[in-house]
Design an enzyme around this catalytic site. Sequence first.
Site, short mmCIF file in Angstrom:
data_model
loop_
_atom_site.label_atom_id
_atom_site.label_comp_id
_atom_site.label_asym_id
_atom_site.label_seq_id
_atom_site.Cartn_x
_atom_site.Cartn_y
_atom_site.Cartn_z
N GLN A 229 0.82 -1.21 0.00
CA GLN A 229 0.00 0.00 0.00
C GLN A 229 0.86 1.27 0.00
OE1 GLN A 229 -2.94 -1.60 3.36
NE2 GLN A 229 -3.82 0.07 2.17
N HIS A 230 0.22 2.37 -0.32
CA HIS A 230 0.70 3.74 -0.08
C HIS A 230 1.81 4.26 -0.99
CE1 HIS A 230 -1.50 2.88 3.55
NE2 HIS A 230 -0.54 2.16 4.09
N ASP B 210 -2.49 -4.79 -0.31
CA ASP B 210 -2.09 -6.15 0.08
C ASP B 210 -2.81 -6.64 1.34
OD1 ASP B 210 -0.63 -4.49 1.78
OD2 ASP B 210 1.30 -5.43 1.37
O1 LIG Z 1 1.90 0.13 4.92
C1 LIG Z 1 1.32 -0.92 5.01
C2 LIG Z 1 -0.10 -0.99 5.43
O2 LIG Z 1 -0.61 0.23 5.85
C3 LIG Z 1 2.07 -2.20 4.70
O3 LIG Z 1 1.38 -3.32 5.13
C4 LIG Z 1 2.38 -2.28 3.24
O4 LIG Z 1 1.16 -2.52 2.57
C5 LIG Z 1 3.48 -3.29 2.92
O5 LIG Z 1 3.14 -4.58 3.18
P1 LIG Z 1 4.10 -5.88 3.17
O6 LIG Z 1 5.04 -5.77 2.04
O7 LIG Z 1 4.74 -5.96 4.50
O8 LIG Z 1 3.12 -7.01 2.97
#
Ligand SMILES: O=C(CO)[C@@H](O)[C@H](O)COP(=O)(O)O
Length: 487
Positions: free
Chosen positions: A71-72, A246
Site C-alpha cells: 500500500q501507499h 495487500d
Molecule cells: O503500509 C502498510 C499498510 O498500511 C504495509 O502493510 C504495506 O502494505 C506493505 O506490506 P508488506 O510488504 O509488509 O506485505
Amino acid sequence: MTLVAGVDSSTQSCKVVIRDAATGALLRQGRAGHPDGTEVHPDRWWAALGEAVDGAGGLDDVAALSVGGQQHGMVVLDADGQVIRPALLWNDTRSAAAARELVVELGGGDEAAGRRAWAQAVGSVPVASLTITKLRWLADHEPEAAARVAAVCLPHDWLTWRLSGAQGLETLATDRSDASGTGYFDPVAGAYRRDLLALALRRSRAEVEDIVLPRVAGPSEAVGRGARQVLGRDLSHLVLGPGCGDNAGAALGLGLRPGQTSVSLGTSGVVAAVSATPTHDASGLVAGFADATGAYLPLACTLNGARVLDAAKTVLGVGYEDLDRLALSAEPGAGGLVHVPYLEGERTPNLPEATGVLTGMTLGSLTAANYARAAVEGLLCLMGACLDAVRAQGVEVDGVSLVGGGARSAAVRALAPAVLSVGVEVPEPGEYVADGAAKQAAWVLVGGEEPPSWELAGVERLRAEPQPQVRAAYDAAAALVAGAQER
Ligand SMILES: O=C(CO)[C@@H](O)[C@H](O)COP(=O)(O)O
Ligand SMILES: Nc1ncnc2c1ncn2[C@@H]1O[C@H](COP(=O)(O)OP(=O)(O)O)[C@@H](O)[C@H]1O
C-alpha cells in the site's frame, strides 16, 4: 477448468498464484525478488512481475487476473504517462515532518484538532507511510517534479494499468481498499478529497482539478482487459480485476468475515480486522482503511515485521531453524532481556526517528538463546500492542489468523498464543495476498454479491497459557524509548 491469477507485488518480492476459479485449488506459482530500499523505480516491479509470471508458467490459459500490492507507495506520472521519479514506499520515513505539518494545518494550528479532523475526513491520521505525506514532501523538496505531476497512483494501480497497455492516464483504475490508504480518499463517502490533495501539494483546489486520480472501481468490477503486446505476450484474453491493497488482499484470501482478525508478519507487521463499520481513530494508531469487499479494514501497521527475525539471525550468525531452536530453548521472558525492535524507526507507535533497544543485559542474561527469544517476544509484543489498539476501536478480538513470511518461524508460532494472549490459527504457509487477488479475479468472472468461498487448507489451532509478564516488561522498555523520543 477456468483459471484465475492473483499477484502480490509486495515490498520484498512479487508472487503470482494461478488457481482454479471454481474450487480455489492451487495449480502453479512463481516468484521474483524486488530490490532493497525504500525508494524503488516501478519498472523494477514490472520486471519482477514478468519473471514471476514466467515462473508461474505464463498466463495463456488464465481467464482473469487481479493485482494486490504494497500500500501507499507514491507513483507519480507526467502527462505522457512516464514515471517522474522512483516511487517512495510505505516504509520510507522522509515525509515524517510533512505528516506532522499536515496534521497541524488541518487543525488550524492545533494538533489534537488536526488529528480529529483527519480521522473524520479519511479515517486515518497521516503518518510518514501515507501517500499524501509523500506528496507534501515532493512539493517541498522536488518542486520541479511536483509541477510535472499529471497523475498519482499506487503500486497495484500502476501494474494493472501497464498490463492493460497504459492507454492514457484516464484509464487508470484502483479499488476502495488501496484508495483508502492514500490519505486523500474518504472510504465512507467513497470519494476522493481533492481539497486534501491540494493541501498536500500547497495548491488551490482548482489547481489540482486536472490531476488524474485512478477511477475507484467496485470490488468485483472488471477494469479492462490485458493488452495485445505486453510482458512479451498477448494478454488480450485476460480480464483485469480492480486489484487491492495487500492487507485487504490477505483478508480476502483468508476469507475473513466481520469480527475476524489477522496478524501478518511480512516486511510490515499488520493487525487487521474486517469490520462492517468504519473507524476514526484520532490517536492515529489505527488506520481506518476499507477492505476489498465493500466493508472496512481497521488496521495497525508497524514498520518492523519479519525482518526483526532476519536481523537477529544475522547477529547470531545462524539460519531460521537455529534461531527458532535457540529462542525455544530459553525461558519465557528471556532471562530479563527485552528487545524493543524499532529497527526501522516505528509507525505504530508513531516514532519514525526511534531506534531499537535491548534492555536487561547482565552477564547472566546476555546469551544467544535469550537474545533469540527476546527478538521473537519483542516482535510479538509489538503486534500485541497493535492488537490492543485495534480493540480500543471497539473491535472484539478473541482469536487471530497468523500469516506472512514470519509465520513460517516455529518460534513465532509457538510463542504467539502466550505472548498475544489469544487463540492463534495458522493456515498452511502460503501467499494469502496473491490468493485474495486470485479470488477477486474469480469474483469478477462469476459476479454475485459475495466473493467465492474457497476452502482454507490445513489450519493449525494453537492455544497457550497467557504470559502477561512478557508484555508488561516489553511495555516498560517501550515506554522508555517513547519517553526518550519526546525529550
Ligand atoms: O503500509 C502498510 C499498510 O498500511 C504495509 O502493510 C504495506 O502494505 C506493505 O506490506 P508488506 O510488504 O509488509 O506485505
Ligand atoms: N522460516 C522463516 N522463519 C522466519 N521468517 C521467515 C522465514 N521464511 C521467511 N521469513 C521472513 O519472511 C519475510 C518475507 O515475508 P513476506 O510475507 O513475503 O514479506 P512481504 O510480503 O513484505 O514481501 C522475510 O523478511 C523473512 O524474514
